[in-house]
Design a protein around this motif. Structure first.
Motif, PDB file in Angstrom:
ATOM      1  N   ASN A 234      35.921  24.307  31.356  1.00 17.45           N
ATOM      2  CA  ASN A 234      35.787  23.136  32.240  1.00 17.45           C
ATOM      3  C   ASN A 234      35.377  23.502  33.659  1.00 17.45           C
ATOM      4  O   ASN A 234      35.036  22.630  34.455  1.00 17.45           O
ATOM      5  CB  ASN A 234      37.113  22.366  32.302  1.00 17.45           C
ATOM      6  N   LYS A 235      35.433  24.804  33.972  1.00 14.51           N
ATOM      7  CA  LYS A 235      35.093  25.228  35.336  1.00 14.51           C
ATOM      8  C   LYS A 235      33.678  25.796  35.323  1.00 14.51           C
ATOM      9  O   LYS A 235      33.381  26.700  34.532  1.00 14.51           O
ATOM     10  CB  LYS A 235      36.100  26.284  35.797  1.00 14.51           C
ATOM     11  N   LYS A 236      32.819  25.250  36.178  1.00 16.64           N
ATOM     12  CA  LYS A 236      31.436  25.726  36.222  1.00 16.64           C
ATOM     13  C   LYS A 236      31.420  27.133  36.815  1.00 16.64           C
ATOM     14  O   LYS A 236      32.009  27.379  37.861  1.00 16.64           O
ATOM     15  CB  LYS A 236      30.610  24.787  37.109  1.00 16.64           C
TER      16      LYS A 236
ATOM     17  N   ARG B 234      49.008  37.784  42.209  1.00 18.03           N
ATOM     18  CA  ARG B 234      48.052  36.882  42.859  1.00 18.03           C
ATOM     19  C   ARG B 234      47.843  37.380  44.288  1.00 18.03           C
ATOM     20  O   ARG B 234      48.750  37.951  44.899  1.00 18.03           O
ATOM     21  CB  ARG B 234      48.570  35.441  42.878  1.00 18.03           C
ATOM     22  N   GLY B 235      46.648  37.176  44.791  1.00 22.26           N
ATOM     23  CA  GLY B 235      46.358  37.594  46.163  1.00 22.26           C
ATOM     24  C   GLY B 235      46.512  36.408  47.094  1.00 22.26           C
ATOM     25  O   GLY B 235      46.182  35.282  46.733  1.00 22.26           O
ATOM     26  N   LEU B 236      47.017  36.661  48.295  1.00 19.98           N
ATOM     27  CA  LEU B 236      47.121  35.579  49.290  1.00 19.98           C
ATOM     28  C   LEU B 236      46.264  35.922  50.488  1.00 19.98           C
ATOM     29  O   LEU B 236      46.423  36.980  51.089  1.00 19.98           O
ATOM     30  CB  LEU B 236      48.570  35.410  49.747  1.00 19.98           C
TER      31      LEU B 236
ATOM     32  N   ARG C 191      40.259  43.004  56.263  1.00 19.81           N
ATOM     33  CA  ARG C 191      38.791  43.007  56.161  1.00 19.81           C
ATOM     34  C   ARG C 191      38.261  41.945  55.205  1.00 19.81           C
ATOM     35  O   ARG C 191      37.097  41.577  55.258  1.00 19.81           O
ATOM     36  CB  ARG C 191      38.297  44.386  55.677  1.00 19.81           C
ATOM     37  N   TYR C 192      39.146  41.489  54.299  1.00 16.48           N
ATOM     38  CA  TYR C 192      38.660  40.603  53.237  1.00 16.48           C
ATOM     39  C   TYR C 192      39.324  39.229  53.216  1.00 16.48           C
ATOM     40  O   TYR C 192      39.087  38.446  52.298  1.00 16.48           O
ATOM     41  CB  TYR C 192      38.866  41.281  51.873  1.00 16.48           C
ATOM     42  N   THR C 193      40.154  38.930  54.215  1.00 18.33           N
ATOM     43  CA  THR C 193      40.901  37.661  54.156  1.00 18.33           C
ATOM     44  C   THR C 193      39.980  36.448  54.134  1.00 18.33           C
ATOM     45  O   THR C 193      40.370  35.394  53.657  1.00 18.33           O
ATOM     46  CB  THR C 193      41.843  37.486  55.362  1.00 18.33           C
TER      47      THR C 193
ATOM     48  N   VAL D  75      49.886  41.362  35.017  1.00 15.92           N
ATOM     49  CA  VAL D  75      48.585  40.756  34.728  1.00 15.92           C
ATOM     50  C   VAL D  75      48.047  40.147  36.019  1.00 15.92           C
ATOM     51  O   VAL D  75      48.758  39.417  36.716  1.00 15.92           O
ATOM     52  CB  VAL D  75      48.717  39.658  33.639  1.00 15.92           C
ATOM     53  N   TYR D  76      46.800  40.485  36.352  1.00 13.52           N
ATOM     54  CA  TYR D  76      46.140  39.903  37.520  1.00 13.52           C
ATOM     55  C   TYR D  76      45.039  38.970  36.994  1.00 13.52           C
ATOM     56  O   TYR D  76      43.958  39.422  36.632  1.00 13.52           O
ATOM     57  CB  TYR D  76      45.558  41.036  38.389  1.00 13.52           C
ATOM     58  N   PRO D  77      45.352  37.655  36.929  1.00  9.24           N
ATOM     59  CA  PRO D  77      44.383  36.720  36.359  1.00  9.24           C
ATOM     60  C   PRO D  77      43.490  36.097  37.432  1.00  9.24           C
ATOM     61  O   PRO D  77      43.878  36.017  38.598  1.00  9.24           O
ATOM     62  CB  PRO D  77      45.298  35.638  35.774  1.00  9.24           C
ATOM     63  N   GLY D  78      42.319  35.646  37.035  1.00 10.65           N
ATOM     64  CA  GLY D  78      41.460  34.949  37.990  1.00 10.65           C
ATOM     65  C   GLY D  78      40.117  34.637  37.390  1.00 10.65           C
ATOM     66  O   GLY D  78      39.822  35.013  36.247  1.00 10.65           O
ATOM     67  N   SER D  79      39.303  33.954  38.175  1.00 11.89           N
ATOM     68  CA  SER D  79      37.944  33.612  37.722  1.00 11.89           C
ATOM     69  C   SER D  79      37.014  34.811  37.898  1.00 11.89           C
ATOM     70  O   SER D  79      36.120  35.031  37.080  1.00 11.89           O
ATOM     71  CB  SER D  79      37.398  32.430  38.518  1.00 11.89           C
ATOM     72  N   PHE D  80      37.173  35.526  38.997  1.00 16.00           N
ATOM     73  CA  PHE D  80      36.359  36.715  39.299  1.00 16.00           C
ATOM     74  C   PHE D  80      34.868  36.421  39.079  1.00 16.00           C
ATOM     75  O   PHE D  80      34.180  37.138  38.355  1.00 16.00           O
ATOM     76  CB  PHE D  80      36.826  37.925  38.474  1.00 16.00           C
ATOM     77  N   ASP D  81      34.386  35.362  39.717  1.00 19.28           N
ATOM     78  CA  ASP D  81      33.016  34.880  39.477  1.00 19.28           C
ATOM     79  C   ASP D  81      32.139  34.960  40.733  1.00 19.28           C
ATOM     80  O   ASP D  81      31.807  33.909  41.276  1.00 19.28           O
ATOM     81  CB  ASP D  81      33.090  33.436  38.948  1.00 19.28           C
TER      82      ASP D  81
END
Ligand code: ADP
Length: 157
Positions: free
Chosen positions: A41-43, A88-90, A123-125, A6-12
């Protein structure tokens, strides 16, 4: 063996950094569920439904991926999905402290679920959803950093 992660996140919203991590994860696991965390709770800029829709459009028919959303404890969701790992990505050292804390908390709650960290592509760090939102709201060009459907959504608003 069927190993689900599972790759969880806000992806917003979802960025090319997220997609890069997702693609790398699919080369390790037989199925990766990319899951938007529902956190009232997270805008957030985009609704959960819109974030799911943008992820689906961005990945097209990438094999081995399911897009979903969930609320509540991550480890409960992972178990419900028969997952064996959390992805999770670092990006930088700055991510490490929070991620380390989360990984150990999740390990305490679910000892059989491993957290797997994948290093971001060079390229994306430097990108995060927050930076993307800020730069684009000020008229900056983020076209290299987000999928086309996200770019459209950011510039249309
Ligand atoms: P969260 O609120 O859970 O941190 P994000 O959507 O910000 O949700 O990030 C989800 C995951 O993707 C995190 O593990 C984060 O470190 C990782 N991530 C975010 N941006 C990038 C990027 N540019 N490259 C690689 N990983 C990233």
């Amino acid at each position: 063996m069927n190993k689900i992660a599972v790759y969880p996140g806000s992806f917003d919203p979802v960025t090319k950094g997220h997609i890069d991590i997702l693609k790398r994860a699919t080369s390790i696991f037989s199925k990766v569920i990319i899951a938007v965390v529902v956190n009232p709770n997270k805008k957030s800029r985009f609704t959960v439904e819109k974030r799911v829709e943008l992820i689906k459009k961005s990945i097209g028919d990438l094999p081995g991926v399911e897009v979903d959303s969930f609320s509540g404890l991550l480890v409960d969701y992972v178990k419900m999905k028969n997952g064996v790992a959390i992805i999770r990505g670092l990006r930088a050292v700055s991510d490490f402290e929070y991620e380390f804390q989360m990984a150990h908390t999740n390990k305490k709650l679910a000892p059989n679920v491993e957290t797997v960290f994948i290093a971001a592509d060079n390229r994306y760090t430097f990108i995060s959803s927050n930076v993307i939102k800020e730069v684009s709201s000020l008229g900056g060009d983020v076209s290299d950093l987000v999928p086309n459907c996200v770019l459209k959504e950011l510039t249309e608003e």
